[in-house]
Scaffold this active site. Structure first.
Site, PDB file in Angstrom:
ATOM      1  N   LEU A  73       0.809  -1.215   0.000  1.00  0.00           N
ATOM      2  CA  LEU A  73       0.000   0.000   0.000  1.00  0.00           C
ATOM      3  C   LEU A  73       0.840   1.262   0.000  1.00  0.00           C
ATOM      4  O   LEU A  73       0.422   2.302  -0.491  1.00  0.00           O
ATOM      5  CB  LEU A  73      -0.938   0.015   1.213  1.00  0.00           C
ATOM      6  CG  LEU A  73      -2.049  -1.046   1.235  1.00  0.00           C
ATOM      7  CD1 LEU A  73      -2.817  -0.968   2.551  1.00  0.00           C
ATOM      8  CD2 LEU A  73      -2.997  -0.864   0.055  1.00  0.00           C
ATOM      9  N   GLY A  74       2.027   1.195   0.591  1.00  0.00           N
ATOM     10  CA  GLY A  74       2.876   2.382   0.649  1.00  0.00           C
ATOM     11  C   GLY A  74       4.067   2.128   1.551  1.00  0.00           C
ATOM     12  O   GLY A  74       4.140   1.115   2.253  1.00  0.00           O
TER      13      GLY A  74
ATOM     14  N   MET B  73      10.047   4.463   8.285  1.00  0.00           N
ATOM     15  CA  MET B  73      10.337   3.351   9.186  1.00  0.00           C
ATOM     16  C   MET B  73       9.760   2.026   8.725  1.00  0.00           C
ATOM     17  O   MET B  73      10.237   0.974   9.149  1.00  0.00           O
ATOM     18  CB  MET B  73       9.816   3.654  10.593  1.00  0.00           C
ATOM     19  CG  MET B  73      10.583   4.732  11.319  1.00  0.00           C
ATOM     20  SD  MET B  73      10.185   4.787  13.088  1.00  0.00           S
ATOM     21  CE  MET B  73       8.462   5.282  13.048  1.00  0.00           C
TER      22      MET B  73
ATOM     23  N   LYS C 204       1.903  -3.490   8.918  1.00  0.00           N
ATOM     24  CA  LYS C 204       3.033  -2.569   8.817  1.00  0.00           C
ATOM     25  C   LYS C 204       4.289  -3.331   9.205  1.00  0.00           C
ATOM     26  O   LYS C 204       4.367  -3.905  10.305  1.00  0.00           O
ATOM     27  CB  LYS C 204       2.824  -1.365   9.731  1.00  0.00           C
ATOM     28  CG  LYS C 204       3.448  -0.079   9.201  1.00  0.00           C
ATOM     29  CD  LYS C 204       2.840   1.139   9.871  1.00  0.00           C
ATOM     30  CE  LYS C 204       3.155   2.406   9.097  1.00  0.00           C
ATOM     31  NZ  LYS C 204       2.513   3.596   9.667  1.00  0.00           N
TER      32      LYS C 204
ATOM     33  N   ASP D 114       4.802  11.572  17.531  1.00  0.00           N
ATOM     34  CA  ASP D 114       4.921  11.802  16.081  1.00  0.00           C
ATOM     35  C   ASP D 114       3.560  12.165  15.484  1.00  0.00           C
ATOM     36  O   ASP D 114       3.157  11.611  14.469  1.00  0.00           O
ATOM     37  CB  ASP D 114       5.507  10.563  15.396  1.00  0.00           C
ATOM     38  CG  ASP D 114       6.042  10.868  13.994  1.00  0.00           C
ATOM     39  OD1 ASP D 114       6.274  12.062  13.691  1.00  0.00           O
ATOM     40  OD2 ASP D 114       6.231   9.930  13.208  1.00  0.00           O
TER      41      ASP D 114
END
Length: 881
Positions: free
Chosen positions: A22-23, A27, A45, A138
């Site tokens: 997806l992308g 990191m 992820k 973040d």
């Protein structure tokens, strides 16, 4: 499918079905997957492998699981986490909406009601986490997802988990925890204790951007942004957008106060203030003048930063100038960052480690800049305008040699009129020797030169090929890089012989017998520091220097910037053992794109990788590419529709695939580890289990094999005698005819009326009638790598203002004066990568394929690690006991 995706697919096959990528971010990479047990789509992820290796799985997973207890309607929950085939991952629900960043890019400014509502929702999520002792660290538009118009905060606790698990090792990853535009001053300053008020600041910055269209502090570089964060006040929102309520203006600017004590004490208080019409709205309240004590505290802090542009982006810790024996980051002048185009080293460090000289990008030009490494001081060096790389300091640090306008020049470190020493052409490696001579490889690695800088006299000796040349002895150069990324010694007395560095049997049987890597440098005559194939700065030592055998290698510093093609590392070592390097990505890793007049530049469905040599199939549906791996090179055939690929060959060195006109066969050259001097040209029938057919074998050193019609192959160069060959595989035995052109890049037109070529070691594109070869025409003095688009249209690469460009020229055989038309510029892409072979591929319909480098073409800071050589020796000695 990338290697990481393949590993993940296999390791999680019983639980998740990996669909597609997806992308990717700084990191991690995100994949769409299907949860087999619960029959739902999820997002997985996966931390980048180098980051995962630096952190360690058990500690990271322990930290990240603490965030699983966060249950809130505006927090994206953590569903699962684990380690699969050494890859660290965590699983989240799949959000079908978009990120706040995507909406901002589309709308720039949000309706005020939407912006305040989203900010309030994020504040509620933060408050829930803060009450449980979890700080996000973040908050930015990329981490705020929008589902049905409402906010979902993602990656909760991930940055904290990375920092907690990684500790000091995070400084080696080159990754940043936090984003400068949204980072609180205390986080930017590297303070260890970060509390909820840092998240309040970040949300204030995001709210500011939603309302006015840009973050409160922006700039051309990380340094410039951080400097503004630390020293400037944000502009009033109501001045930039009159409809913003005074109460919201006050709330956002209070959230952006420099000192945590001056902000809202909680995220809830900030969210309430955004919607509170009773918030202070007077001019005096909006101005919020600081007290004398506040001014004193902040003035002391900013004063201590003056003259020390230091940024430690490995952990986003912008810090005060530390003692000389501590690792530190030194920011370069923001208006003159280090230019990274090309293949040479762009920096040189004083022998005592007191300053650095680097090639700076200033506007559209370049020049050398002097930067102190010990507390302030930066300036341009006059007389160095147009410097194009390879700065090298003299042994006494008083003069610097550099290249500009095709000349080797010398200038005082203080600046002044430069002295021209010699004409040069594509020099690499080398440096100033202790005997006062300047040594380097010239003519794209085909000549070794020793020059007396006082007289300009010296000697030039031909060798076969030597990139990143370093003086190994008075009679040999150590070479490392180029197309094969191998290390070997070259001697002018035996210009066609390469003595390869080989591993001893005790160095481990898993690795290749020949030492792979680039930019090898000898330290204290015994140790070797070099760039490993994955871009990690590594080291080993000689087991026997005479036989060029080496022991076990140790990986030491990941994230050192490496240039394209030559593999040059942007690092230097001082006499006292300090390492100075430019952190950054491996510029060898690029993406394949296609260009046409109608579409412009479009990425092809091919994995980013170190694409060394590539060629599209005649119908454009497949792409053959040679990719650099850790142990060897591999040839992949991609289906550009699906992105899937098949590995059809592996070896020490592989040439680009040449496609047969029907697209059913490829021809390529190959070298084996056992005897790299012998090359074999193979022809492989695709979609067939049969072994490839050997066409020719021997010391051909063919640069490329390309098909003409009727299976006739053109081998472009022979390294020994600079002959070219036509190979006819349709007869038995295979017929080989010699073309006496001495060409390096060569291409015969489809109607076989013309041959275009460049001579070995030079730039300048020539054209001759074929097969008569009785006339010669200059196409372009800076031209290279000819590729026929049709019988009358010739494409080629050329340099223009330091950028590799694509030009075309029409060939008119009926002309009575010259068949060469006027060159036309087609592509001027600053990210165009010059690969170790043809840098262009012909696509059907007039398109062009090429490789784009990563977008990181400027360097804004260098990292300084004292006593690094001492620690390197200890690590290497321990590994080789």
């Amino acid at each position: 499918m990338s290697a990481s995706q393949q590993r993940l697919t296999v390791a999680l096959a019983d639980r998740y079905r990996i669909e597609r990528e997806l992308g990717a971010g700084g990191m991690a990479t995100v994949y769409l997957a299907h949860d087999i047990k619960h029959q739902r789509d999820v997002a997985i992820k996966v931390l980048h492998p180098d980051l995962g290796a630096a952190l360690g799985g058990e500690r990271f997973l322990t930290e990240i699981r603490t965030t699983a207890r966060l249950q809130h309607p505006h927090i994206l929950p953590l569903l699962d986490s684990g380690e699969a085939d050494t890859l660290l991952y965590y699983v989240m629900p799949l959000v079908r909406g978009e990120t706040l960043r995507a909406r901002l890019e589309r709308e720039r400014q949000l309706p005020i009601a939407d912006a305040l509502r989203l900010a309030r929702e994020v504040a509620d999520a933060l408050q829930h986490a803060h009450t449980q002792g979890i700080v996000h660290r973040d908050i930015k538009p990329e981490n705020i997802l929008l589902q049905d118009g409402h906010a979902l905060v993602a990656d909760f606790g991930i940055a904290l988990a990375v920092q907690s698990a990684g500790g000091a090792r995070m400084t080696q990853t080159g990754l940043s925890l936090g984003t400068p535009q949204y980072m609180s001053p205390e986080q930017a300053m590297g303070e260890r204790t970060i509390d909820a008020r840092s998240d309040v600041y970040a949300l204030g910055a995001v709210t500011y951007e939603m309302l006015v269209g840009e973050a409160p502090f922006t700039g051309p570089s990380v340094q410039a942004i951080v400097a503004r964060v630390l020293t400037e006040e944000p502009r009033h929102l109501s001045v930039q957008r009159k409809a913003v309520p005074d109460g919201a203006d006050y709330a956002v600017r209070r959230a952006l106060e420099k000192l945590p004590a001056d902000r809202f004490e909680s995220a809830k208080a900030f969210g309430d203030a955004l919607m509170n019409p009773a918030a202070p709205t007077s001019a005096a309240a909006r101005a919020r003048p600081q007290t004398a004590g506040q001014r004193k505290r902040w003035s002391a802090l900013t004063a201590s930063l003056a003259g020390a542009a230091l940024i430690a982006t490995g952990v986003a810790a912008w810090a005060l100038l530390r003692q000389r024996d501590e690792k530190r980051d030194v920011g370069l002048e923001p208006t003159a960052p280090m230019g990274l185009e090309g293949t040479t080293r762009k920096m040189t460090v004083a022998h005592d480690g007191s300053f650095i000289i680097y090639e700076a990008k200033v506007g559209e030009s370049s020049q050398l800049w002097w930067q102190s490494l010990r507390g302030g001081g930066v300036r341009a060096i006059s007389g160095t305008d147009g410097a194009t790389g390879m700065p090298r300091l003299s042994p006494d640090d008083q003069r610097v040699a550099f290249v500009a306008a095709g000349e080797l020049r010398i200038v005082s470190v203080g600046g002044g009129a430069p002295k021209t020493v010699a004409r040069v052409q594509d020099p690499t490696g080398g440096g100033w020797l202790t005997n006062g001579q300047i040594f380097f490889a010239d003519e794209d690695g085909r000549t070794l030169r020793w020059i007396d800088p006082e007289t300009g006299s010296g000697r030039a000796d031909a060798v076969q090929l030597c990139h990143n040349a370093q003086a190994l002895s008075a009679t040999e150069a150590l070479c490392g890089g180029g197309s094969s990324k191998s290390a070997y010694a070259q001697s002018p007395s035996q210009p066609t012989v390469r003595r390869y560095l080989r591993r001893t049997s005790s160095a481990g049987s898993a690795g290749p017998p020949i030492m792979l890597g680039s930019d090898f440098r000898v330290v204290d005559s015994t140790y070797l520091v070099y760039m490993a194939m994955d871009g990690t700065l590594s080291a080993t030592r000689f087991a026997n220097r005479d036989s060029l055998t080496v022991g076990k290698s140790v990986a030491l510093v990941p994230g050192v910037r490496r240039t394209q093609y030559s593999g040059t590392g942007q690092y230097d070592l001082t006499d006292d053992g300090t390492l100075v390097y430019l952190p950054g990505i491996n510029a060898d890793v690029g993406r394949v794109v296609r260009w046409s007049r109608a579409e412009g530049t479009v990425a092809m469905n091919v994995d980013p990788a170190t694409h060394l040599r590539f060629a599209p199939s005649p119908d454009g549906r497949r792409l053959g590419t040679v990719v650099e791996g850790i142990q060897q090179q591999e040839m992949r055939i991609y289906d550009v529709t699906t992105g899937a690929f098949e590995v059809v060959e592996k070896g020490f060195f592989l040439g680009a695939p040449g496609w047969s006109p029907d697209g059913r066969k490829i021809a390529y050259r190959k070298q084996e580890f056992a005897n790299p001097e012998i090359e074999t040209v193979y022809q492989r029938q695709l979609d067939s289990p049969d072994a490839p057919r050997v066409l020719v074998t021997g010391a051909y050193q063919a640069r490329e094999a390309s098909y003409l019609a009727d299976d006739l192959l053109l081998l472009s160069v022979n390294g020994k005698d600079q002959h070219n060959f036509l190979v006819n595989p349709t007869v038995s035995p295979v017929r080989v005819d010699t073309l006496s052109l001495g060409a390096y890049f060569i291409a015969i037109s489809p109607d076989r009326r013309w041959v275009a070529y460049t001579l070995g070691g030079t730039r300048g594109l020539l054209l001759q009638p074929y097969p008569a070869l009785d006339k010669r025409y200059l196409v372009d003095a800076s031209g290279n790598e000819p590729l026929w688009r049709s019988a009358t249209e010739l494409l080629y690469t050329a340099q223009e203002r330091g950028i590799l460009t694509v030009r075309r020229v029409m060939i008119d055989g009926a002309s009575t004066t010259s068949p060469v038309g006027k060159p036309e510029l087609l592509i001027a892409d600053s990210r165009f990568t010059e690969t170790p072979g043809w840098s262009l591929g012909r696509m059907p319909g007039g398109g062009i394929a090429y490789v784009q480098s990563p977008s990181e073409n400027l360097g804004y800071y260098v990292r300084v690690i004292p006593n690094w050589v001492r620690d390197m020796k200890r690590a290497v000695d321990a590994a080789n006991r």
